[in-house]
Design a protein around this motif. Structure first.
Motif, PDB file in Angstrom:
ATOM      1  N   MET A 168       0.823  -1.197   0.000  1.00 33.93           N
ATOM      2  CA  MET A 168       0.000   0.000   0.000  1.00 33.93           C
ATOM      3  C   MET A 168       0.867   1.262   0.000  1.00 33.93           C
ATOM      4  O   MET A 168       0.561   2.245  -0.681  1.00 33.93           O
ATOM      5  N   LYS A 169       1.963   1.245   0.754  1.00 33.50           N
ATOM      6  CA  LYS A 169       2.861   2.400   0.764  1.00 33.50           C
ATOM      7  C   LYS A 169       3.524   2.594  -0.596  1.00 33.50           C
ATOM      8  O   LYS A 169       3.726   3.734  -1.041  1.00 33.50           O
ATOM      9  N   GLU A 170       3.879   1.480  -1.260  1.00 38.79           N
ATOM     10  CA  GLU A 170       4.463   1.599  -2.595  1.00 38.79           C
ATOM     11  C   GLU A 170       3.466   2.199  -3.577  1.00 38.79           C
ATOM     12  O   GLU A 170       3.815   3.074  -4.384  1.00 38.79           O
ATOM     13  N   ALA A 204      -3.670  19.269   0.748  1.00 38.14           N
ATOM     14  CA  ALA A 204      -4.667  19.056   1.799  1.00 38.14           C
ATOM     15  C   ALA A 204      -4.806  17.580   2.148  1.00 38.14           C
ATOM     16  O   ALA A 204      -5.096  17.231   3.298  1.00 38.14           O
ATOM     17  N   ILE A 205      -4.594  16.699   1.168  1.00 38.08           N
ATOM     18  CA  ILE A 205      -4.714  15.264   1.431  1.00 38.08           C
ATOM     19  C   ILE A 205      -3.680  14.823   2.458  1.00 38.08           C
ATOM     20  O   ILE A 205      -3.949  13.998   3.342  1.00 38.08           O
ATOM     21  N   PHE A 206      -2.481  15.393   2.391  1.00 37.41           N
ATOM     22  CA  PHE A 206      -1.389  14.954   3.261  1.00 37.41           C
ATOM     23  C   PHE A 206      -1.093  15.970   4.371  1.00 37.41           C
ATOM     24  O   PHE A 206      -0.032  15.920   4.990  1.00 37.41           O
ATOM     25  N   ALA A 207      -2.030  16.884   4.606  1.00 42.62           N
ATOM     26  CA  ALA A 207      -1.799  17.877   5.657  1.00 42.62           C
ATOM     27  C   ALA A 207      -1.733  17.225   7.036  1.00 42.62           C
ATOM     28  O   ALA A 207      -0.905  17.588   7.869  1.00 42.62           O
ATOM     29  N   ASP A 208      -2.608  16.258   7.285  1.00 40.38           N
ATOM     30  CA  ASP A 208      -2.654  15.589   8.592  1.00 40.38           C
ATOM     31  C   ASP A 208      -2.127  14.156   8.527  1.00 40.38           C
ATOM     32  O   ASP A 208      -2.447  13.342   9.391  1.00 40.38           O
ATOM     33  N   TYR A 209      -1.340  13.861   7.504  1.00 40.05           N
ATOM     34  CA  TYR A 209      -0.820  12.501   7.357  1.00 40.05           C
ATOM     35  C   TYR A 209       0.234  12.242   8.429  1.00 40.05           C
ATOM     36  O   TYR A 209       1.201  12.999   8.558  1.00 40.05           O
ATOM     37  N   LEU A 214      -0.738   4.239  10.349  1.00 39.93           N
ATOM     38  CA  LEU A 214      -1.287   2.894  10.401  1.00 39.93           C
ATOM     39  C   LEU A 214      -1.838   2.527   9.038  1.00 39.93           C
ATOM     40  O   LEU A 214      -1.947   3.363   8.128  1.00 39.93           O
ATOM     41  N   LEU A 215      -2.201   1.246   8.885  1.00 43.20           N
ATOM     42  CA  LEU A 215      -2.686   0.775   7.596  1.00 43.20           C
ATOM     43  C   LEU A 215      -3.936   1.542   7.174  1.00 43.20           C
ATOM     44  O   LEU A 215      -4.102   1.863   5.986  1.00 43.20           O
ATOM     45  N   GLU A 216      -4.822   1.852   8.114  1.00 44.83           N
ATOM     46  CA  GLU A 216      -6.060   2.561   7.773  1.00 44.83           C
ATOM     47  C   GLU A 216      -5.763   3.951   7.210  1.00 44.83           C
ATOM     48  O   GLU A 216      -6.410   4.384   6.250  1.00 44.83           O
ATOM     49  N   ALA A 217      -4.773   4.652   7.778  1.00 42.76           N
ATOM     50  CA  ALA A 217      -4.427   5.983   7.285  1.00 42.76           C
ATOM     51  C   ALA A 217      -3.825   5.916   5.886  1.00 42.76           C
ATOM     52  O   ALA A 217      -4.099   6.770   5.031  1.00 42.76           O
ATOM     53  N   VAL A 218      -3.008   4.895   5.635  1.00 41.00           N
ATOM     54  CA  VAL A 218      -2.402   4.743   4.306  1.00 41.00           C
ATOM     55  C   VAL A 218      -3.481   4.463   3.262  1.00 41.00           C
ATOM     56  O   VAL A 218      -3.482   5.046   2.164  1.00 41.00           O
ATOM     57  N   ASP A 223      -6.834   6.166  -1.353  1.00 46.22           N
ATOM     58  CA  ASP A 223      -8.118   6.328  -2.045  1.00 46.22           C
ATOM     59  C   ASP A 223      -8.290   7.769  -2.540  1.00 46.22           C
ATOM     60  O   ASP A 223      -8.725   7.999  -3.679  1.00 46.22           O
ATOM     61  N   GLU A 224      -7.939   8.738  -1.697  1.00 45.10           N
ATOM     62  CA  GLU A 224      -8.110  10.141  -2.086  1.00 45.10           C
ATOM     63  C   GLU A 224      -7.154  10.538  -3.208  1.00 45.10           C
ATOM     64  O   GLU A 224      -7.549  11.226  -4.158  1.00 45.10           O
ATOM     65  N   ILE A 225      -5.895  10.105  -3.117  1.00 46.72           N
ATOM     66  CA  ILE A 225      -4.920  10.517  -4.128  1.00 46.72           C
ATOM     67  C   ILE A 225      -5.180   9.813  -5.454  1.00 46.72           C
ATOM     68  O   ILE A 225      -4.949  10.371  -6.535  1.00 46.72           O
ATOM     69  N   GLU A 226      -5.689   8.573  -5.419  1.00 43.46           N
ATOM     70  CA  GLU A 226      -6.048   7.893  -6.664  1.00 43.46           C
ATOM     71  C   GLU A 226      -7.228   8.572  -7.337  1.00 43.46           C
ATOM     72  O   GLU A 226      -7.283   8.679  -8.568  1.00 43.46           O
ATOM     73  N   PHE A 227      -8.196   9.051  -6.542  1.00 49.37           N
ATOM     74  CA  PHE A 227      -9.324   9.785  -7.102  1.00 49.37           C
ATOM     75  C   PHE A 227      -8.851  11.089  -7.743  1.00 49.37           C
ATOM     76  O   PHE A 227      -9.306  11.466  -8.836  1.00 49.37           O
TER      77      PHE A 227
END
Length: 436
Positions: A168-170, A204-209, A214-218, A223-227
């Protein structure tokens, strides 16, 4: 089934229902069960997050296992080790005895060890006349043998989760790279659209990254960046299709636009017409120095020079370079140039070109170097080059030499203005653009 005996802890330590359950589980081991003690320990290290034990507790368990003489834990053996805390400390790299006692309690609570305490709480073994151990008091390793299958299963699940997390990180890294480069391409190629807002959406997607997600945050960020990537691709694809379907008509339009190399900057004239403005003679005087410099590079006239020229006063020749970048993008990258515009602001290309003449003289760029840049890049892009050089004036020893070098590299096809602008935008970061 019934146990032969139940071992209760010595002293003030209380007996719990979990301890009793662990002893019952250990008593139900098949007689032929066996496992390699170090392989089950490695699986235990993998399954550590699921069992709620620390790495220090595992270090104490490793020291305990090392006191068992055989390589395998077999159901037919007693599986009791009885080292003193001092011996454990030596094999646990000098860990304090109080710390050892605390981690032993953690291992017992996790169901990985069971106690078999003597009457006085000491750990020892009674041997027969032949040297065989008749009875031992200490810690039993039978829970490791009894829970071997469970530990292996937990270890495989943890490994699968780790592999899934890495994938998922890749995917997230690749998707982030795609979005950044697609936005840069759209800005460099002048694609229609509010690409600076798309950049803000990406940030904005990675402002609070989190730093260690954890896996859920990744997965949520993916999902947001793919959209976002899908929307960018759709927008660019639609523009490419529109460009292809327009065919030669588009090329003819461009040919008509640039057919007169001595005309004024058409983008500015169109802007003035759409805004209902009439050209003001005072505005033309603001850019007159730039006009004279550009004309001297392109007309080839001397001081007397009216013969053989059909250019009107104040006309600016089109350059040989690429088309100008959006003015808003230039001002977002080069903010210092606004201070040299009329009234401390820049609202048009005409203002930017007038400010560039002032900055050129201030930086010590010779008229000939600026005239050559205008011939290669075009007047708008030459002014943009001066604005970029002003941003990095503290890092450039000779602004004139730097401009000549970039101009000669552009003539050889080795330099493009777009990446230079994008690098300056990234260096500035988000900020307010001073556009009049």
């Amino acid at each position: 089934m019934q146990l032969d005996h139940v071992t209760t802890p010595f002293g003030r330590r209380t007996m719990t229902y979990a301890m009793l359950a662990d002893q019952i589980t250990a008593a139900e081991i098949d007689d032929d069960a066996s496992v390699d003690k170090w392989k089950i320990y490695q699986a235990l290290c993998e399954a550590r997050p699921r069992l709620g034990i620390t790495d220090r507790a595992l270090a104490v368990l490793s020291a305990l296992i090392s006191f068992y003489p055989k390589a395998e834990l077999a159901a037919g053996d007693s599986l009791i080790v009885f080292p003193s805390n001092a011996q454990l400390s030596r094999r646990a790299n000098g860990m304090a005895e109080q710390t050892i006692r605390r981690h032993l309690a953690v291992l017992v609570s996790a169901g990985l060890l069971t106690r078999k305490d003597s009457a006085n709480g000491k750990r020892f073994a009674r041997r027969s006349r032949t040297g065989q151990i008749d009875e031992a008091f200490g810690f039993s390793l039978k829970p490791l043998l009894a829970r071997a299958d469970e530990i292996r299963q937990l270890a495989s699940e943890v490994e699968a989760e780790r592999l899934h997390m890495r994938r998922m990180k890749e995917r997230l890294t690749i998707c982030r790279r795609d979005v950044i480069k697609l936005i840069e391409t759209a800005l460099e190629e002048g694609a229609t659209g509010d690409w600076l807002s798309v950049q803000d959406e990406y940030r904005a997607i990675f402002a609070d990254y989190p730093r260690k997600p954890l896996l859920e945050a990744v997965i949520a960020a993916l999902d947001e960046i793919e959209f976002l990537r899908e929307n960018i691709l759709n927008q660019l694809e639609n523009q490419l299709k529109t460009t292809r379907t327009s065919g030669n008509a588009h090329e003819n339009e461009r040919h008509k636009q640039n057919s007169n190399p001595d005309s004024l900057i058409e983008s500015e004239l169109r802007l003035e017409k759409t805004q209902g403005r009439n050209p003001d003679p005072l505005d033309r005087n603001d850019v007159e120095p730039a006009v004279r410099e550009i004309k001297s590079a392109s007309t080839g006239m001397g001081q007397g020079g009216e013969a053989g020229s059909t250019r009107q006063q104040g006309e600016i020749p089109d350059g040989l370079g690429q088309k100008p970048f959006p003015l808003g993008m230039v001002l977002s990258a080069c903010r210092e140039i606004c201070d040299y515009g009329p009234g401390g602001a820049i609202s048009s290309w005409r203002d930017l070109m007038g400010a560039a003449v002032v900055v050129r003289s201030m930086l010590g760029v010779s008229p000939s170097a600026y005239e050559q840049a205008c011939a290669v890049f075009g007047p708008e892009n030459a002014a943009t080059m001066i604005a970029c050089i002003l941003e990095r004036a503290g890092h450039i020893n000779s602004a004139g030499g730097y401009l000549r070098d970039l101009t000669s590299r552009a003539e050889r096809g080795e330099f493009s203005l777009g990446p230079m602008l994008m690098a300056q935008i990234r260096a500035n970061g988000p900020g307010e653009r001073r556009v009049g």
